[in-house]
Design a protein around this motif. Structure first.
Motif, PDB file in Angstrom:
ATOM      1  N   GLU A 133    -104.007  82.015  49.033  1.00  0.00           N
ATOM      2  CA  GLU A 133    -104.767  83.244  49.275  1.00  0.00           C
ATOM      3  C   GLU A 133    -104.129  84.462  48.630  1.00  0.00           C
ATOM      4  OE1 GLU A 133    -105.231  83.567  53.465  1.00  0.00           O
ATOM      5  OE2 GLU A 133    -106.836  82.076  53.548  1.00  0.00           O
ATOM      6  N   ASN A 134    -102.969  84.250  48.039  1.00  0.00           N
ATOM      7  CA  ASN A 134    -102.258  85.376  47.442  1.00  0.00           C
ATOM      8  C   ASN A 134    -102.041  85.100  45.966  1.00  0.00           C
ATOM      9  OD1 ASN A 134    -100.297  87.265  46.597  1.00  0.00           O
ATOM     10  ND2 ASN A 134     -99.719  87.556  48.734  1.00  0.00           N
ATOM     11  N   GLU A 135    -102.620  85.901  45.125  1.00  0.00           N
ATOM     12  CA  GLU A 135    -102.539  85.620  43.693  1.00  0.00           C
ATOM     13  C   GLU A 135    -101.267  86.141  43.049  1.00  0.00           C
ATOM     14  OE1 GLU A 135    -105.928  86.547  41.421  1.00  0.00           O
ATOM     15  OE2 GLU A 135    -107.364  85.909  42.930  1.00  0.00           O
ATOM     16  N   GLY A 136    -100.532  86.917  43.798  1.00  0.00           N
ATOM     17  CA  GLY A 136     -99.355  87.540  43.201  1.00  0.00           C
ATOM     18  C   GLY A 136     -98.102  86.695  43.349  1.00  0.00           C
ATOM     19  N   TYR A 137     -97.007  87.206  42.824  1.00  0.00           N
ATOM     20  CA  TYR A 137     -95.717  86.550  42.967  1.00  0.00           C
ATOM     21  C   TYR A 137     -95.086  86.943  44.293  1.00  0.00           C
ATOM     22  CZ  TYR A 137     -95.672  85.069  38.112  1.00  0.00           C
ATOM     23  OH  TYR A 137     -95.960  84.458  36.928  1.00  0.00           O
ATOM     24  N   LEU A 138     -94.449  85.991  44.943  1.00  0.00           N
ATOM     25  CA  LEU A 138     -93.778  86.256  46.206  1.00  0.00           C
ATOM     26  C   LEU A 138     -92.320  85.845  46.106  1.00  0.00           C
ATOM     27  CD1 LEU A 138     -96.495  84.858  48.668  1.00  0.00           C
ATOM     28  CD2 LEU A 138     -96.042  87.256  48.092  1.00  0.00           C
ATOM     29  N   SER A 139     -91.462  86.692  46.606  1.00  0.00           N
ATOM     30  CA  SER A 139     -90.048  86.336  46.647  1.00  0.00           C
ATOM     31  C   SER A 139     -89.797  85.487  47.884  1.00  0.00           C
ATOM     32  CB  SER A 139     -89.201  87.602  46.715  1.00  0.00           C
ATOM     33  OG  SER A 139     -89.404  88.249  47.954  1.00  0.00           O
ATOM     34  N   PRO A 140     -88.668  84.747  47.902  1.00  0.00           N
ATOM     35  CA  PRO A 140     -88.330  83.987  49.108  1.00  0.00           C
ATOM     36  C   PRO A 140     -88.324  84.889  50.339  1.00  0.00           C
ATOM     37  CG  PRO A 140     -86.907  83.327  47.316  1.00  0.00           C
ATOM     38  CD  PRO A 140     -87.737  84.476  46.804  1.00  0.00           C
ATOM     39  N   LYS A 141     -87.868  86.113  50.173  1.00  0.00           N
ATOM     40  CA  LYS A 141     -87.848  87.031  51.301  1.00  0.00           C
ATOM     41  C   LYS A 141     -89.264  87.381  51.755  1.00  0.00           C
ATOM     42  CE  LYS A 141     -86.039  91.445  51.485  1.00  0.00           C
ATOM     43  NZ  LYS A 141     -84.954  92.435  51.441  1.00  0.00           N
ATOM     44  N   ASP A 142     -90.141  87.641  50.799  1.00  0.00           N
ATOM     45  CA  ASP A 142     -91.542  87.884  51.151  1.00  0.00           C
ATOM     46  C   ASP A 142     -92.068  86.737  52.009  1.00  0.00           C
ATOM     47  OD1 ASP A 142     -91.567  90.186  49.626  1.00  0.00           O
ATOM     48  OD2 ASP A 142     -92.344  89.174  47.843  1.00  0.00           O
ATOM     49  N   VAL A 143     -91.819  85.532  51.537  1.00  0.00           N
ATOM     50  CA  VAL A 143     -92.331  84.356  52.225  1.00  0.00           C
ATOM     51  C   VAL A 143     -91.711  84.247  53.610  1.00  0.00           C
ATOM     52  CG1 VAL A 143     -92.456  81.846  52.167  1.00  0.00           C
ATOM     53  CG2 VAL A 143     -92.735  83.150  50.063  1.00  0.00           C
ATOM     54  N   TYR A 144     -90.421  84.479  53.664  1.00  0.00           N
ATOM     55  CA  TYR A 144     -89.716  84.394  54.943  1.00  0.00           C
ATOM     56  C   TYR A 144     -90.278  85.386  55.946  1.00  0.00           C
ATOM     57  CZ  TYR A 144     -85.939  84.693  58.352  1.00  0.00           C
ATOM     58  OH  TYR A 144     -85.217  84.708  59.508  1.00  0.00           O
ATOM     59  N   GLU A 145     -90.513  86.596  55.486  1.00  0.00           N
ATOM     60  CA  GLU A 145     -91.016  87.618  56.397  1.00  0.00           C
ATOM     61  C   GLU A 145     -92.439  87.311  56.851  1.00  0.00           C
ATOM     62  OE1 GLU A 145     -90.325  91.135  54.146  1.00  0.00           O
ATOM     63  OE2 GLU A 145     -88.207  91.213  54.701  1.00  0.00           O
ATOM     64  N   TYR A 146     -93.238  86.818  55.936  1.00  0.00           N
ATOM     65  CA  TYR A 146     -94.595  86.456  56.311  1.00  0.00           C
ATOM     66  C   TYR A 146     -94.597  85.306  57.310  1.00  0.00           C
ATOM     67  CZ  TYR A 146     -99.371  84.731  55.956  1.00  0.00           C
ATOM     68  OH  TYR A 146    -100.641  84.297  56.252  1.00  0.00           O
ATOM     69  N   MET A 147     -93.839  84.280  57.013  1.00  0.00           N
ATOM     70  CA  MET A 147     -93.790  83.101  57.876  1.00  0.00           C
ATOM     71  C   MET A 147     -93.154  83.451  59.217  1.00  0.00           C
ATOM     72  SD  MET A 147     -94.829  80.342  55.995  1.00  0.00           S
ATOM     73  CE  MET A 147     -93.924  78.951  56.672  1.00  0.00           C
ATOM     74  N   GLY A 148     -92.194  84.351  59.172  1.00  0.00           N
ATOM     75  CA  GLY A 148     -91.477  84.719  60.389  1.00  0.00           C
ATOM     76  C   GLY A 148     -92.396  85.280  61.463  1.00  0.00           C
ATOM     77  N   LYS A 149     -93.488  85.872  61.042  1.00  0.00           N
ATOM     78  CA  LYS A 149     -94.433  86.404  62.026  1.00  0.00           C
ATOM     79  C   LYS A 149     -95.028  85.283  62.867  1.00  0.00           C
ATOM     80  CE  LYS A 149     -96.310  89.350  58.712  1.00  0.00           C
ATOM     81  NZ  LYS A 149     -97.566  89.835  58.114  1.00  0.00           N
ATOM     82  N   LYS A 150     -95.163  84.129  62.251  1.00  0.00           N
ATOM     83  CA  LYS A 150     -95.805  83.019  62.962  1.00  0.00           C
ATOM     84  C   LYS A 150     -94.799  82.085  63.623  1.00  0.00           C
ATOM     85  CE  LYS A 150     -99.515  79.645  62.292  1.00  0.00           C
ATOM     86  NZ  LYS A 150    -100.547  79.168  61.348  1.00  0.00           N
ATOM     87  N   TYR A 151     -93.634  81.927  62.975  1.00  0.00           N
ATOM     88  CA  TYR A 151     -92.635  80.992  63.500  1.00  0.00           C
ATOM     89  C   TYR A 151     -91.389  81.763  63.887  1.00  0.00           C
ATOM     90  CZ  TYR A 151     -95.834  77.982  61.008  1.00  0.00           C
ATOM     91  OH  TYR A 151     -96.968  77.383  60.551  1.00  0.00           O
ATOM     92  N   SER A 152     -91.176  81.882  65.181  1.00  0.00           N
ATOM     93  CA  SER A 152     -90.118  82.775  65.647  1.00  0.00           C
ATOM     94  C   SER A 152     -88.739  82.310  65.185  1.00  0.00           C
ATOM     95  CB  SER A 152     -90.157  82.888  67.177  1.00  0.00           C
ATOM     96  OG  SER A 152     -90.074  81.601  67.752  1.00  0.00           O
TER      97      SER A 152
END
Lengths: 163, 163
Positions: free
Chosen positions: A31-50
DNA sequence: ATTCATGCAAATTGTTTGCATGCAA
DNA sequence: TTGCATGCAAACAATTTGCATGAAT
């Protein structure tokens, strides 16, 4: 770009287990066409997985890139990932400096062989950076050359001459 | 490429002090056409300066890149530096995958505006990777696609199709 | 004499690895 | 149930910063 289901199918076909995290990763990248850094991914995922841990993010990014569902590109500020194109013909990219969305372009400047014959050509890279339609409207990026956005590598970035 | 004296003159003109280490750096980069990592530089300098510290290397690389005598490019395996070109016209590079020597090429594929008009183009990057004459002879790099050498970013590096 | 460059130590950040537990197949 | 995925801790690497000393101007 690959869809969420294509990503999951590919991973499953390779014997990987489809965990909830990996489903979320598939959704995020599809759903995201842009580039994501590992940190971006971590922060996004962190919202769902404590209890999320960084190393799992890294491991999954690595696995997905080995599988070919993600592409890894090194930027000035580190590695970033985006979902792979599923276009199988050779193509290049236009990358938005604002939202980092990437659009494929079929034009390839590399039709000719090396005119000087000094080089045995193995591969090439051709990338265009600028602002996509959406970001031009949103941010009034009409001046160009604003240095705010990130940019890939600094190689001959200093502007000598027009394009 | 800038000469040793041009590098030193530039640094001096900007009010930087010309220390022995900086002279050595100027020599190193002016005599080496390839990209060097901070570690490469540290190891080379370490031979001459016993108590050398890494942070000084980093500081000087940063200073020299801010001054414009060095260009910094991010590769998959980290940042690397090379002496700046002093060619003032717009140009691109052919980069040897073996010795990392870079040759300027005047051909620029970016004469046209964006055919799709989706993008406000700010800048572009066009780089060719391969093996220079010297390395073709030395290493018998005639097969191509040997994955041994380093390579910049992995973006659309997977070989789908010819050039 | 002043000010910047250096070395040292330590902090920061990014990334990887070993191991025990938990969950997908 | 079996093996891969995860979280945790720790290791490791790359880079930056504070501070006292030393050297270039």
């Amino acid at each position: 770009m690959l869809t969420k289901d294509e990503i999951i199918a590919t991973m499953s076909a390779q014997g990987l287990r489809i965990t909830d995290q990996r489903k979320t990763l598939a959704t995020l990248f599809s759903e995201n066409e842009g580039y994501l850094s590992p940190k971006d991914v971590y922060e996004y995922m962190g919202k769902k997985y404590s209890g999320l841990s960084f190393d799992t993010v890294y491991r999954n990014l690595r696995v997905m890139q080995d599988l070919g569902v993600l592409e890894q590109v090194s930027f000035e500020d580190g590695m970033k990932f985006k979902v792979s194109c599923n276009e199988h013909h050779h193509h290049h990219h236009m990358i938005c400096l604002s939202c980092q969305k990437t659009l494929p372009i079929s034009f390839c400047p590399m039709q000719m062989t090396d005119p000087t014959d000094q080089f045995q050509i193995v591969e090439h890279k051709f990338e265009i950076f600028g602002y996509c339609k959406d970001c031009q409207q949103k941010n009034g990026h009409t001046e160009s050359k604003s240095d705010g956005g990130f940019r890939q590598t600094s190689s001959h970035t200093h502007s000598h001459g027009g394009y």
